[in-house]
Scaffold this active site. Structure first.
Site, PDB file in Angstrom:
ATOM      1  N   PHE A 135       0.855  -1.188   0.000  1.00 36.48           N
ATOM      2  CA  PHE A 135       0.000   0.000   0.000  1.00 36.48           C
ATOM      3  C   PHE A 135       0.886   1.231   0.000  1.00 36.48           C
ATOM      4  O   PHE A 135       1.755   1.374   0.859  1.00 36.48           O
ATOM      5  CB  PHE A 135      -0.945   0.043   1.213  1.00 36.48           C
ATOM      6  N   ASP A 220       9.345   2.317   1.547  1.00 34.70           N
ATOM      7  CA  ASP A 220       8.207   3.077   2.038  1.00 34.70           C
ATOM      8  C   ASP A 220       8.118   2.841   3.544  1.00 34.70           C
ATOM      9  O   ASP A 220       7.700   1.790   4.006  1.00 34.70           O
ATOM     10  CB  ASP A 220       6.923   2.598   1.328  1.00 34.70           C
ATOM     11  N   LYS A 249       2.741   9.874   8.114  1.00 37.98           N
ATOM     12  CA  LYS A 249       2.048   9.405   9.325  1.00 37.98           C
ATOM     13  C   LYS A 249       2.621   9.994  10.621  1.00 37.98           C
ATOM     14  O   LYS A 249       2.390  11.148  10.910  1.00 37.98           O
ATOM     15  CB  LYS A 249       2.046   7.878   9.366  1.00 37.98           C
TER      16      LYS A 249
HETATM   17  N1  PLP Z   1       2.497   4.150   2.431  1.00 37.19           N
HETATM   18  C1  PLP Z   1       2.119   3.331   3.422  1.00 37.19           C
HETATM   19  C2  PLP Z   1       3.023   2.184   3.796  1.00 37.19           C
HETATM   20  C3  PLP Z   1       0.902   3.509   4.098  1.00 37.19           C
HETATM   21  O1  PLP Z   1       0.542   2.675   5.060  1.00 37.19           O
HETATM   22  C4  PLP Z   1       0.092   4.611   3.720  1.00 37.19           C
HETATM   23  C5  PLP Z   1      -1.213   4.837   4.381  1.00 37.19           C
HETATM   24  O2  PLP Z   1      -1.765   4.010   5.039  1.00 37.19           O
HETATM   25  C6  PLP Z   1       0.534   5.456   2.688  1.00 37.19           C
HETATM   26  C7  PLP Z   1       1.733   5.192   2.069  1.00 37.19           C
HETATM   27  C8  PLP Z   1      -0.301   6.620   2.257  1.00 37.19           C
HETATM   28  O3  PLP Z   1      -0.211   7.634   3.210  1.00 37.19           O
HETATM   29  P1  PLP Z   1      -1.249   8.864   3.170  1.00 37.19           P
HETATM   30  O4  PLP Z   1      -2.588   8.328   3.514  1.00 37.19           O
HETATM   31  O5  PLP Z   1      -0.692   9.823   4.197  1.00 37.19           O
HETATM   32  O6  PLP Z   1      -1.202   9.423   1.808  1.00 37.19           O
END
Ligand code: PLP
Length: 393
Positions: A135, A220, A249
């Site tokens: 994700f 990520d 986050k």
């Molecule tokens: N990357 C990861 C691993 C995530 O868990 C998330 C959101 O849950 C995101 C990216 C996307 O982040 P945002 O909702 O702040 O755009």
């Protein structure tokens, strides 16, 4: 306002793109939140992993109050001190990269994807390999990077240039590389995908593979970053370094901020005019993030995350011995998944009725991501509530 009055406002004026629980949260402090009817909840999944050091941490609140009285926002065609201080903190605590600041995880990944394109433009390489069940956010490029078809549905045509392979399968990555591939993007622990922890052998050999094939490794760390695993960044459990890392986050202690961090030799491809974010790295958000680093480092929160993580995993594993429904407890530090045989949605709802907030991801994984300030008594209370719910069936 009553709960119903707030819900009515949403029904009429807010787009219905979220499935919302009919609870209005009005206040938070540490591991607790309160709703509009005065009910208190123990929050073991605060703000979808944003409140990594708890709700309204005093250091963050103070930094915000102080900074708000001095300078809230200035444009990025000027310098501002908090942005520089935060960039130094991120760089010196990780791999000596340089930062681009934005406002969310999706934006941080978008920036990483654009950086890959522009950095390899002359060679005509643009393809990025990502993982099944990953994700990476909800912008068009980030959903395309996300290896879960349910997030793609209805949004075709997607962005070109992504190839998906199973998580933790090095041979699949090898087979997917072609002469247009420039990078691999992976979460050290898949969060939304169900708390799937990459093995040490896998991430180390992925790093080696990237070196051998001339690919860049993007990690990520939007969910794994900022201490929750017991190290500042998740990759630090693996004795490897990424070329690029994305954060968001918990970075801002509750305030919207994202960052893309890249080794200087790669970062230099983002010359003026290639990328920007109006709000990115403003003094207010950066002051909150600096205060978050302070809390983590000065209050011993990494150590607490390690200890409380072990304690929570131990207590949840004891539940596994009692309830057949639980097949596995996995995670690192305070990023913990409880694998169930069946759907976990009802369990989450029943826990909430008893004053415990947890999450269910990937249908069958209960997710515990308590704040790094959590104490034993909170964990005891949370596990006791879960145990009651499981016993009631
Ligand atoms: N990357 C990861 C691993 C995530 O868990 C998330 C959101 O849950 C995101 C990216 C996307 O982040 P945002 O909702 O702040 O755009």
């Amino acid at each position: 306002m009553t709960t119903q009055q707030t819900i009515d406002l949403f029904t009429q004026y807010v787009i219905g793109n979220y499935t919302r629980i009919p609870v209005v949260l009005v206040r938070g402090e540490g591991v607790h939140v309160w709703d509009a009817d005065g009910k208190r909840y123990l929050d073991m999944f605060p703000g979808w992993a944003v409140n990594g050091i708890g709700h309204c941490h005093p250091r963050v609140t103070k930094a915000l109050r102080d900074q708000a009285g001095i300078l809230i926002h200035v444009a990025n065609n000027f310098y501002n001190e908090p942005q520089g201080v935060l960039a130094e903190l991120i760089s010196t605590r990780s791999f000596g990269g340089q930062c681009f600041f934005c406002n969310s995880g999706a934006e941080a990944n978008e920036a990483a994807i654009k950086l890959m394109r522009i950095h390899h433009a002359e060679q005509g390489r643009y393809k990025i390999i990502t993982m099944h069940n990953s994700f990476h956010g909800r912008t068009l490029a980030a959903i395309t990077a996300t290896g879960q078809p349910k997030y793609h549905k209805g949004f075709a045509p997607l962005v070109e240039g992504f190839t998906y392979v199973p998580f933790s399968d090095l041979d699949a990555v090898k087979a997917a590389v072609d002469d247009k591939t420039c990078a691999v993007l992976v979460e050290p622990i898949q969060g939304e995908g169900g708390i799937n922890v990459a093995s040490r052998a896998y991430l180390q050999s992925l790093r080696n593979l990237c070196n051998d094939k001339g690919l860049l490794l993007i990690l990520d760390e939007v969910q794994t970053g900022m201490g929750r695993t017991g190290r500042v960044f998740g990759y630090q459990h693996y004795d490897i370094e990424p070329d690029v890392m994305t954060l968001a986050k918990a970075l801002g202690g509750g305030v919207a901020i994202g960052a893309m961090v890249a080794k200087p030799a790669i970062a230099k491809s983002l010359v003026p005019g290639t990328h920007a974010a109006t709000f990115g790295g403003n003094p207010l958000a950066c002051a909150a993030a600096v205060a978050t680093f302070d809390a983590i480092e000065k209050d011993g929160l990494l150590e607490n995350a390690r200890l409380m993580g072990e304690y929570t995993q131990g207590k949840l594993s004891a539940l596994r011995a009692r309830f057949d429904l639980i097949t596995e407890v996995r995670g690192i530090g305070l990023m913990i998944g409880v694998q169930l045989k069946g759907p976990g949605k009802d369990i989450v709802t029943k826990c909430m009725a008893k004053g415990l907030l947890i999450n269910c991801t990937h249908d069958t994984v209960l997710r515990f991501m308590p704040p790094m300030t959590v104490r034993r008594e909170h964990i005891d209370e949370a596990v006791a509530i879960l145990e009651t719910v499981l016993a009631e069936g």
